[in-house]
Write an enzyme that holds these catalytic residues in place. Sequence first.
Site, mmCIF file in Angstrom:
data_model
loop_
_atom_site.group_PDB
_atom_site.id
_atom_site.type_symbol
_atom_site.label_atom_id
_atom_site.label_comp_id
_atom_site.label_asym_id
_atom_site.label_seq_id
_atom_site.Cartn_x
_atom_site.Cartn_y
_atom_site.Cartn_z
ATOM 1 N N GLU A 35 0.899 -13.551 12.187
ATOM 2 C CA GLU A 35 1.335 -12.351 12.891
ATOM 3 C C GLU A 35 1.189 -11.162 11.944
ATOM 4 O O GLU A 35 1.589 -11.247 10.773
ATOM 5 C CB GLU A 35 2.795 -12.491 13.347
ATOM 6 C CG GLU A 35 3.039 -13.624 14.329
ATOM 7 C CD GLU A 35 2.276 -13.447 15.635
ATOM 8 O OE1 GLU A 35 2.141 -12.287 16.096
ATOM 9 O OE2 GLU A 35 1.811 -14.465 16.186
ATOM 10 N N ARG A 88 1.785 -5.043 6.118
ATOM 11 C CA ARG A 88 1.100 -4.025 5.329
ATOM 12 C C ARG A 88 1.847 -2.710 5.450
ATOM 13 O O ARG A 88 2.097 -2.217 6.559
ATOM 14 C CB ARG A 88 -0.345 -3.819 5.776
ATOM 15 C CG ARG A 88 -1.023 -2.712 4.939
ATOM 16 C CD ARG A 88 -2.509 -2.619 5.139
ATOM 17 N NE ARG A 88 -3.081 -1.663 4.181
ATOM 18 C CZ ARG A 88 -4.306 -1.683 3.720
ATOM 19 N NH1 ARG A 88 -5.138 -2.638 4.120
ATOM 20 N NH2 ARG A 88 -4.727 -0.779 2.849
ATOM 21 N N LEU A 136 12.085 -20.089 -3.899
ATOM 22 C CA LEU A 136 10.959 -19.293 -3.436
ATOM 23 C C LEU A 136 9.790 -19.399 -4.402
ATOM 24 O O LEU A 136 9.955 -19.320 -5.611
ATOM 25 C CB LEU A 136 11.384 -17.827 -3.314
ATOM 26 C CG LEU A 136 10.286 -16.803 -3.005
ATOM 27 C CD1 LEU A 136 9.845 -16.915 -1.554
ATOM 28 C CD2 LEU A 136 10.760 -15.392 -3.313
ATOM 29 N N SER A 147 -8.237 -5.447 4.386
ATOM 30 C CA SER A 147 -8.699 -5.141 3.025
ATOM 31 C C SER A 147 -9.022 -6.385 2.196
ATOM 32 O O SER A 147 -8.588 -6.507 1.049
ATOM 33 C CB SER A 147 -7.665 -4.263 2.302
ATOM 34 O OG SER A 147 -7.544 -3.008 2.939
ATOM 35 N N ASP A 190 0.832 -1.206 0.000
ATOM 36 C CA ASP A 190 0.000 0.000 0.000
ATOM 37 C C ASP A 190 0.870 1.261 0.000
ATOM 38 O O ASP A 190 1.937 1.286 0.612
ATOM 39 C CB ASP A 190 -0.891 -0.010 1.243
ATOM 40 C CG ASP A 190 -2.031 0.981 1.155
ATOM 41 O OD1 ASP A 190 -2.327 1.451 0.036
ATOM 42 O OD2 ASP A 190 -2.617 1.306 2.201
ATOM 43 N N HIS A 210 3.169 3.541 -8.914
ATOM 44 C CA HIS A 210 3.061 2.111 -9.213
ATOM 45 C C HIS A 210 4.322 1.609 -9.899
ATOM 46 O O HIS A 210 4.799 0.501 -9.616
ATOM 47 C CB HIS A 210 1.833 1.854 -10.084
ATOM 48 C CG HIS A 210 0.533 2.181 -9.419
ATOM 49 N ND1 HIS A 210 0.149 1.626 -8.213
ATOM 50 C CD2 HIS A 210 -0.473 3.015 -9.779
ATOM 51 C CE1 HIS A 210 -1.041 2.093 -7.864
ATOM 52 N NE2 HIS A 210 -1.433 2.940 -8.794
#
Length: 253
Positions: A212, A193, A136, A201, A25, A42
């Site tokens: 967590e 976040r 990953l 959200s 965000d 962005h």
Amino acid sequence: MDELQKKIDSLDRNRIPVHVAMIMDGNGRWAQKKGFARSEGHAEGISTVHRVTKLSSDLGVKYLTLYAFSTENWNRPPEEVATLMYLIGWAIERELPELLRNNVRIHLLGDIDRIPQEARERLFYAREATAHCTGLQLNMCLSYSSRWEITEAARVLARKAAAGEIDPESISEEVFASSLTTAGIPDPDLLIRTGGEERISNYLLWQIAYSELYFTPVLWPDFSDAEYVDAIIDYQNRERRYGKTSEQVRNNE
């Protein structure tokens, strides 16, 4: 030795979160604060995605899930949506060689059929090109919302029950979870976040039941490696009880 390396060296490598989820965000606000168009934020945020993906891989995180575009984001101004779709396709194509070098596998979560064809084809190509990678797993949530996902899972199970394929009484938490888009992926250990908001959200609502949560005011384009490591340090300083008492946790350890 620089400060970042000191922080990394201080980590308990036996307690690195297996799965980290992120709500990225603050891109638009970052751009507006600098007098830029929101699209510039962005674009800058893509660099942060590059950095957190590489650091996650280096630290031994097994799954990184990024909230790249929500179902609700379709309601944004059409020009911004078009820019985001272009950037998503462009970024995945640009990052593909690096992802392959780092043995990163792409996985897509969400209502991908809604993504415009050009971006969708680039995403599918990246997913196929990295399918053999064993490091990953980078989960990209696109046109995703948790209520959409849960509703879709309920529909799947309802159709199976109506067809007599399953007994409704046999639907357990495990059966329901196996019908979600995240089937086979462990629940996030840590949800981060950025951007200063402290809400979920509509993101991974089922999966983060015992995650967590870590909120930071830092806007996503400014989210540095050091701040990511700070979040993991904070995670490692917490006691994960899963409804048990501290004494029970210590005795189990």
